[in-house]
Motif scaffolding. Structure first.
Motif, PDB file in Angstrom:
ATOM      1  N   ALA A  83      32.887  61.808  31.488  1.00 12.58           N
ATOM      2  CA  ALA A  83      33.207  62.799  32.519  1.00 12.58           C
ATOM      3  C   ALA A  83      34.058  63.938  31.978  1.00 12.58           C
ATOM      4  O   ALA A  83      34.135  65.007  32.596  1.00 12.58           O
ATOM      5  CB  ALA A  83      33.917  62.128  33.688  1.00 12.58           C
ATOM      6  N   ASP A  84      34.696  63.731  30.845  1.00 15.27           N
ATOM      7  CA  ASP A  84      35.512  64.783  30.216  1.00 15.27           C
ATOM      8  C   ASP A  84      34.582  65.705  29.431  1.00 15.27           C
ATOM      9  O   ASP A  84      33.947  65.271  28.469  1.00 15.27           O
ATOM     10  CB  ASP A  84      36.534  64.140  29.284  1.00 15.27           C
ATOM     11  CG  ASP A  84      37.471  65.154  28.645  1.00 15.27           C
ATOM     12  OD1 ASP A  84      36.998  66.232  28.233  1.00 15.27           O
ATOM     13  OD2 ASP A  84      38.672  64.854  28.519  1.00 15.27           O
ATOM     14  N   PRO A  85      34.471  66.989  29.817  1.00 19.46           N
ATOM     15  CA  PRO A  85      33.505  67.880  29.163  1.00 19.46           C
ATOM     16  C   PRO A  85      33.683  67.964  27.646  1.00 19.46           C
ATOM     17  O   PRO A  85      32.692  67.983  26.903  1.00 19.46           O
ATOM     18  CB  PRO A  85      33.764  69.237  29.833  1.00 19.46           C
ATOM     19  CG  PRO A  85      34.361  68.889  31.154  1.00 19.46           C
ATOM     20  CD  PRO A  85      35.182  67.660  30.922  1.00 19.46           C
ATOM     21  N   GLN A  86      34.915  68.008  27.184  1.00 18.37           N
ATOM     22  CA  GLN A  86      35.154  68.107  25.740  1.00 18.37           C
ATOM     23  C   GLN A  86      34.691  66.842  25.021  1.00 18.37           C
ATOM     24  O   GLN A  86      34.017  66.912  23.982  1.00 18.37           O
ATOM     25  CB  GLN A  86      36.629  68.354  25.454  1.00 18.37           C
ATOM     26  CG  GLN A  86      36.927  68.508  23.960  1.00 18.37           C
ATOM     27  CD  GLN A  86      38.395  68.840  23.699  1.00 18.37           C
ATOM     28  OE1 GLN A  86      39.160  69.077  24.619  1.00 18.37           O
ATOM     29  NE2 GLN A  86      38.768  68.853  22.437  1.00 18.37           N
ATOM     30  N   VAL A  87      35.036  65.688  25.590  1.00 18.17           N
ATOM     31  CA  VAL A  87      34.609  64.422  24.987  1.00 18.17           C
ATOM     32  C   VAL A  87      33.093  64.301  25.029  1.00 18.17           C
ATOM     33  O   VAL A  87      32.458  63.861  24.056  1.00 18.17           O
ATOM     34  CB  VAL A  87      35.271  63.227  25.700  1.00 18.17           C
ATOM     35  CG1 VAL A  87      34.697  61.909  25.191  1.00 18.17           C
ATOM     36  CG2 VAL A  87      36.774  63.256  25.515  1.00 18.17           C
ATOM     37  N   ARG A 140      30.878  66.639  24.978  1.00 24.16           N
ATOM     38  CA  ARG A 140      30.285  67.496  23.933  1.00 24.16           C
ATOM     39  C   ARG A 140      30.412  66.847  22.561  1.00 24.16           C
ATOM     40  O   ARG A 140      29.475  66.901  21.747  1.00 24.16           O
ATOM     41  CB  ARG A 140      30.966  68.869  23.945  1.00 24.16           C
ATOM     42  CG  ARG A 140      30.539  69.778  25.092  1.00 24.16           C
ATOM     43  CD  ARG A 140      30.985  71.213  24.865  1.00 24.16           C
ATOM     44  NE  ARG A 140      32.441  71.327  24.793  1.00 24.16           N
ATOM     45  CZ  ARG A 140      33.222  71.539  25.843  1.00 24.16           C
ATOM     46  NH1 ARG A 140      32.681  71.634  27.059  1.00 24.16           N
ATOM     47  NH2 ARG A 140      34.530  71.650  25.706  1.00 24.16           N
ATOM     48  N   GLN A 141      31.551  66.239  22.292  1.00 26.55           N
ATOM     49  CA  GLN A 141      31.752  65.579  21.006  1.00 26.55           C
ATOM     50  C   GLN A 141      30.796  64.403  20.826  1.00 26.55           C
ATOM     51  O   GLN A 141      30.240  64.195  19.744  1.00 26.55           O
ATOM     52  CB  GLN A 141      33.202  65.101  20.894  1.00 26.55           C
ATOM     53  CG  GLN A 141      34.216  66.231  20.769  1.00 26.55           C
ATOM     54  CD  GLN A 141      35.654  65.750  20.838  1.00 26.55           C
ATOM     55  OE1 GLN A 141      35.936  64.646  21.314  1.00 26.55           O
ATOM     56  NE2 GLN A 141      36.574  66.570  20.357  1.00 26.55           N
ATOM     57  N   LEU A 142      30.612  63.639  21.893  1.00 28.26           N
ATOM     58  CA  LEU A 142      29.705  62.502  21.820  1.00 28.26           C
ATOM     59  C   LEU A 142      28.268  62.963  21.581  1.00 28.26           C
ATOM     60  O   LEU A 142      27.555  62.397  20.738  1.00 28.26           O
ATOM     61  CB  LEU A 142      29.780  61.684  23.106  1.00 28.26           C
ATOM     62  CG  LEU A 142      31.088  60.935  23.364  1.00 28.26           C
ATOM     63  CD1 LEU A 142      31.039  60.232  24.715  1.00 28.26           C
ATOM     64  CD2 LEU A 142      31.391  59.934  22.256  1.00 28.26           C
ATOM     65  N   LEU A 143      27.838  63.989  22.301  1.00 32.63           N
ATOM     66  CA  LEU A 143      26.478  64.494  22.121  1.00 32.63           C
ATOM     67  C   LEU A 143      26.262  65.044  20.720  1.00 32.63           C
ATOM     68  O   LEU A 143      25.180  64.889  20.139  1.00 32.63           O
ATOM     69  CB  LEU A 143      26.169  65.577  23.158  1.00 32.63           C
ATOM     70  CG  LEU A 143      25.858  65.087  24.571  1.00 32.63           C
ATOM     71  CD1 LEU A 143      25.692  66.269  25.511  1.00 32.63           C
ATOM     72  CD2 LEU A 143      24.602  64.221  24.580  1.00 32.63           C
ATOM     73  N   ALA A 144      27.299  65.650  20.154  1.00 38.87           N
ATOM     74  CA  ALA A 144      27.190  66.176  18.791  1.00 38.87           C
ATOM     75  C   ALA A 144      26.994  65.069  17.773  1.00 38.87           C
ATOM     76  O   ALA A 144      26.500  65.312  16.667  1.00 38.87           O
ATOM     77  CB  ALA A 144      28.438  66.984  18.455  1.00 38.87           C
ATOM     78  N   ASP A 145      27.363  63.853  18.149  1.00 41.06           N
ATOM     79  CA  ASP A 145      27.247  62.693  17.259  1.00 41.06           C
ATOM     80  C   ASP A 145      25.887  62.020  17.358  1.00 41.06           C
ATOM     81  O   ASP A 145      25.608  61.082  16.607  1.00 41.06           O
ATOM     82  CB  ASP A 145      28.365  61.685  17.605  1.00 41.06           C
ATOM     83  CG  ASP A 145      28.481  60.566  16.602  1.00 41.06           C
ATOM     84  OD1 ASP A 145      28.448  60.853  15.390  1.00 41.06           O
ATOM     85  OD2 ASP A 145      28.600  59.393  17.025  1.00 41.06           O
TER      86      ASP A 145
END
Length: 250
Positions: A198-202, A204-209
């Motif tokens: 639910a945290d937008p920054q987190v 984005r980081q997860l999707l980048a992985d």
């Protein structure tokens, strides 16, 4: 013909997430499922979702050896054997090593690793009675590829990976026809990870992985667990099955 017809399966952490998705898939494939979790209310809801009757639920603290022993006795009395054990229960506590207390370390290892040992030890005699027993242990990509601020979780899931291999070799040496494999999900959308996603920054980081560009669904892990539980994987033991959208391939 469903691929698990006539088999008896035990799923821990079955009240939600991957455990619930797998319990439902086991039932769809013809297995009689025993759902175990420490969340009694969640268990009742889960059991209702897979049509109670032949399926059953048991409240279980997976870190309690006496509770495992009692559950094994119940399964022996009720069914006389166990065909599938999915040691799924677990959770993550993420912090730097400096900020991780010894109690937190021990809790993470108890829930994620001790539980796998206790479940395997207590259920092996029942699985040996199957002559086609399958143990599937929940690890993680963090049991293969480490990450910062996840020391206790990496240690626990790495331990699950190696304990699974030791179990597989021991069972092969005993000739009891029990197979043991570990499964290693990547980033999956479950109630335990909902806060982070639910945290937008987190997010984005997860999707980048994830090379394929999306978070996984519990059903996608459940499909892989069904494969490991079934005769389709009958020549697999001591293996790790990675289901991570390509994260560990980078």
């Amino acid at each position: 013909m469903t691929v698990l017809a006539g088999r008896i399966a035990l799923v821990t952490g079955a009240a939600s997430g991957i455990g619930l998705a797998t319990a439902m898939r086991f039932a769809q494939e013809g297995a009689t499922v025993l759902l175990a979790d420490r969340n009694a209310a969640g268990l009742n809801d889960a059991l209702a979702r897979i049509a109670p009757g032949e399926h059953e639920a048991a409240v279980l603290d997976v870190t309690d050896e006496a509770a495992w022993t009692a559950l094994a006795a119940k399964i022996m009395e009720r069914f006389g054997r166990l065909d599938i054990l999915f040691n799924n229960a677990g959770f993550g506590k993420f912090a730097s090593i400096a900020d991780t207390s010894l109690d937190q370390w021990r809790t993470v290892l108890a829930v994620n690793l001790d539980s796998v040992f206790l479940g395997t030890k207590s259920m092996l005699p029942l699985l040996a009675g199957s002559r086609a027993g399958s143990i599937i242990n929940m690890s993680s990509i963090r049991g293969i590829a480490a990450a910062p601020n996840a020391g206790s979780y990496c240690a626990a899931k790495g331990g699950v990976r190696m304990f699974t291999k030791a179990t597989a070799l021991e069972c092969a040496a005993l000739g009891n026809k029990v197979r043991a494999n570990s499964i290693h999900p990547g980033h999956i959308d479950t109630p335990l990870t909902a806060g982070a996603h639910a945290d937008p920054q987190v997010a984005r980081q997860l999707l980048a992985d994830v090379p394929i560009g999306r978070i996984g669904h519990p059903n996608e892990i459940a499909d892989a667990v069904v494969f490991l539980a079934s005769d389709a994987s009958r020549y697999m033991t001591g293996s790790e099955l990675i289901v991570d959208g390509g994260s560990t391939a980078q």
